[in-house]
Design an enzyme around this catalytic site. Structure first.
Site, mmCIF file in Angstrom:
data_model
loop_
_atom_site.group_PDB
_atom_site.id
_atom_site.type_symbol
_atom_site.label_atom_id
_atom_site.label_comp_id
_atom_site.label_asym_id
_atom_site.label_seq_id
_atom_site.Cartn_x
_atom_site.Cartn_y
_atom_site.Cartn_z
ATOM 1 N N LYS A 97 94.836 121.962 70.166
ATOM 2 C CA LYS A 97 96.137 121.890 69.487
ATOM 3 C C LYS A 97 96.933 120.651 69.887
ATOM 4 O O LYS A 97 97.694 120.114 69.093
ATOM 5 C CB LYS A 97 96.959 123.153 69.785
ATOM 6 C CG LYS A 97 96.378 124.434 69.183
ATOM 7 C CD LYS A 97 96.477 124.450 67.672
ATOM 8 C CE LYS A 97 96.037 125.790 67.080
ATOM 9 N NZ LYS A 97 95.887 125.722 65.602
ATOM 10 N N SER A 102 87.033 125.201 71.293
ATOM 11 C CA SER A 102 88.378 124.742 70.928
ATOM 12 C C SER A 102 89.431 124.973 72.003
ATOM 13 O O SER A 102 90.432 124.283 72.052
ATOM 14 C CB SER A 102 88.809 125.415 69.627
ATOM 15 O OG SER A 102 88.760 126.821 69.772
ATOM 16 N N GLU A 110 105.378 127.326 64.141
ATOM 17 C CA GLU A 110 104.932 128.712 64.181
ATOM 18 C C GLU A 110 103.870 128.816 65.270
ATOM 19 O O GLU A 110 103.247 127.812 65.627
ATOM 20 C CB GLU A 110 104.322 129.112 62.830
ATOM 21 C CG GLU A 110 102.831 128.768 62.621
ATOM 22 C CD GLU A 110 102.545 127.269 62.511
ATOM 23 O OE1 GLU A 110 103.494 126.506 62.286
ATOM 24 O OE2 GLU A 110 101.376 126.869 62.667
#
Lengths: 259, 394
Positions: free
Chosen positions: B85, B374, B107
């Site tokens: 991210k 990830s 969000e």
């Protein structure tokens, strides 16, 4: 002349919104008829959607109540048909694109024409995407109402130029809901819109009191009230009819004092 | 007229109030992505702050154990804040700052994107507010506190199903209230154009690095590239560099929850249908009337009823395939990777690990497979313990 234009033909128009199916489809049908009979000039019927991103908490909750009561797109068509049998007041749907897309554009607008719905407001369909529904809606004589916002600025002319039915002028930033004051220069925006279209302009978002209606009504062709009406249904449920009637009359009286 | 299409998917289905902001973002991005100073600043942050490049680790024990292809793990779990991210967030927050914005909103589901945004906001001196479903704030209380430590305000979203899709709704609503000084840092390759493109571009560093790393290690391209898919940002970022390599299979792993034969899943490609929501045309889990369905996955990061429009397109043209992976399979893979390689990965990433366990054997030992890891799994340890019926005191 379209039914929608007629709504703006005798003084300032009162556009009244309720979410279809709130609190139940049956009561909601009676309330929509009550709006017409107590003087609303145009009725916006909200087809409930699970995720109404342009709505504040009051109308969000109404959407959830309506869906929980089993309201579907099909139910709302039946309700609109029942309302149309009782009144000639123009009816406009307000919903989000997905329920319409999922029903099928062809089937949806055909059905609108059959039951006597005159227009549709889709808050998540901006000018750039309106080809999505425009040609099909036109084919069935349903006006796709354009929205113009305080942030529209240089877009106003482009949007107004292709408007049909009426122009929905969003009074304020943010989502639907009662506001204590509206700070946008409504008069200036209305005159910009009028330079590009003959369509009447109605102002919505944040209007709840007769005083606000009278003030905004002076600057535009009509006022739209949603959350304030939905709040009455939230508070009164199945006993909402007399309260709704009294409220509609109070807004109408305020608008009649103009000019 | 309509911008940002991937086949029939994509577009800009948002309220008029946001249209000028979206156009402003398109223009700013078009300018800065060609700006050498912007790119140098971002590269510096990625290298010295986020810790890039991330390693491409040959998981030898696992490869030998599964018997088949050589498995390489792209270690996004080793980035600062513990997931991919950060790649997108550093890009977007830097862009927002160049645009003169002073406030960012975001969000978050599990909290990975929220923590990353709060981190970038702290670093770059921006005000930050994060919207998180109330249920998720309870399930991931530690991440709420983390964001607060980083100086952000966290709003518990109580509308709808109180999960990720509602957090997106509420962040969009907040953006319509305050646009002038605020940028919405969308966390995945979804939403209205230009977000799917911007997020993909900022995440594409994953695939670019991985492609060069595998060529260096193996002297040839991998047979397959795997990544988990919720909205699909780590998958898109990993796939993008390989799209023009037709011999490389691209496989996205969706959350099948309790199974795609049940109603408790978030498998959009397997079970969803075409729709228009959250600003884009794509596939969504929805009912017969186009009401968005409540979805479920053990992984809060994959618990989303839609998928990014470029994935929908890659699916349509057959360039990528998407497979469902259940909670049980993901939890088993989570434990397997921990025991075999000593890596506790995010439960999201474990969905991709589970699928490589299934397919590794069908490849030969001179072929390789890249799995995007990830994120790291610290955040999931308590939930996995609960899932296994183990009592622990945090």
């Amino acid at each position: 002349m379209s039914r929608i234009k007629q709504a703006f033909d005798h003084g300032k128009a009162f556009v009244a919104f309720l979410t279809a199916g709130d609190p139940t489809p049956q009561v909601s049908t009676e309330l929509l008829i009550a709006l017409a009979e107590s003087g609303a000039d145009l009725i916006e019927i909200g087809i409930p959607f699970s995720d109404p991103i342009a709505e504040g908490p009051v109308i969000q909750a109404a959407n959830m109540r309506a869906l929980s009561a089993g309201t579907t797109t099909e139910t709302v068509f039946e309700m609109a048909k029942a309302v149309r049998q009782k009144t000639e007041v123009p009816l406009v749907f307000l919903t989000y694109l997905n329920p319409v897309f999922h029903y099928g554009y062809e089937a949806f607008f055909k059905k609108c024409a059959e039951v006597g719905v005159d227009g549709i407001i889709l808050p998540d369909l901006p000018f750039e995407e309106k080809e999505e529904v425009d040609s099909v809606a036109k084919q069935y004589g349903v006006d796709v109402i354009s929205l113009i916002a305080p942030t529209s600025e240089q877009r106003i002319r482009m949007i107004a130029n292709e408007a049909s039915g009426f122009v929905y002028l969003v009074s304020s930033m943010g989502v639907t809901g009662v506001r204590s004051e509206i700070t946008t220069d409504i008069g200036k925006m209305v005159s910009e819109i009028k330079q590009a279209t003959d369509c009447p302009v109605a102002v919505g978002f944040g209007i709840s009191t007769p005083e606000q209606a009278a003030h905004i009504g002076k600057l535009a062709d009509g006022v739209i009230v949603g959350s304030a009406l939905v709040k009455l249904v939230e508070a009164n449920g199945e006993a909402s009819k007399p309260v709704i009637e009294a409220y509609v009359q109070s807004i109408k009286r305020a608008l009649e004092t103009i000019e | 007229m309509s911008a940002g299409r991937y086949g029939v998917h994509g577009g800009q289905y948002i309220p008029e109030t946001l249209m000028n902001a979206i156009h402003e973002l398109e223009e700013a991005y078009a300018h800065y992505k060609e700006d050498p100073a912007f790119n140098a600043e971002l590269d510096d942050l990625l290298k010295n702050y986020a810790g890039r490049p991330s390693g491409l680790y040959y998981a030898e024990k696992m490869s030998k154990d599964l018997g088949g292809a050589k498995i390489y793990l792209k270690r996004e779990d080793l980035n600062h804040t513990g997931s991919h991210k950060i790649n997108n967030v550093l890009g977007q927050v830097l862009l927002a700052k160049k645009m003169g914005k002073t406030r960012v909103i975001a969000e978050t589901g599990a909290g990975q994107h929220g923590v990353a945004t709060a981190t970038a906001a702290a670093l770059l001196g921006m005000e930050c507010e994060v919207f998180m479903g109330k249920e998720d704030t309870e399930r991931q209380a530690l991440n709420v506190y983390r964001m607060e430590l980083l100086g952000s305000k966290v709003h518990a979203v109580t509308s709808g199903t109180m999960t990720l899709k509602d957090a997106v709704n509420e962040t969009m609503r907040e953006w319509t209230k305050r646009i002038e000084d605020t940028h919405y840092v969308l966390g995945s390759v979804m939403g209205p154009h230009p977000f799917p493109m911007i997020v993909r571009d900022f995440q594409s560093v994953i695939g670019r690095e991985a492609r060069a790393q595998i060529l260096e290690a193996e002297g040839k391209l991998p047979a397959a590239v795997l990544a988990c898919v919720g909205g699909g940002s780590n998958a898109m970022g990993t796939f993008f560099a390989f799209i023009e390599d037709p011999t490389v299979d691209l496989i996205g792993c969706e959350a099948a929850g309790k199974g795609i034969h049940t109603e408790q899943h978030a498998a959009t490609i397997a079970k969803g249908s075409l729709g228009i929501f959250h600003g884009m045309k794509s596939y969504f889990c929805q009912d017969d009337y186009g009401q968005i369905a409540p979805v479920y996955s053990i992984s809060a990061g994959l618990d989303y009823p839609g998928i990014g429009p470029e994935h929908a397109y890659l699916h349509d043209i057959g360039r990528a395939s998407y497979v469902p992976v259940t909670d049980d399979e993901a939890v088993e893979a989570f434990e397997y990777l921990a025991k075999t390689e000593g890596i506790i990965c995010a439960i999201e990433s474990a969905h991709a690990v589970a699928h490589v366990q299934k397919i590794a054997k069908s490849f030969s030992p001179d072929e390789s497979i890249i799995v995007c890891l990830s994120g790291r799994g610290d955040k999931d340890v308590a939930a996995i313990a609960r899932y296994k019926g183990v009592q622990i005191n945090e």
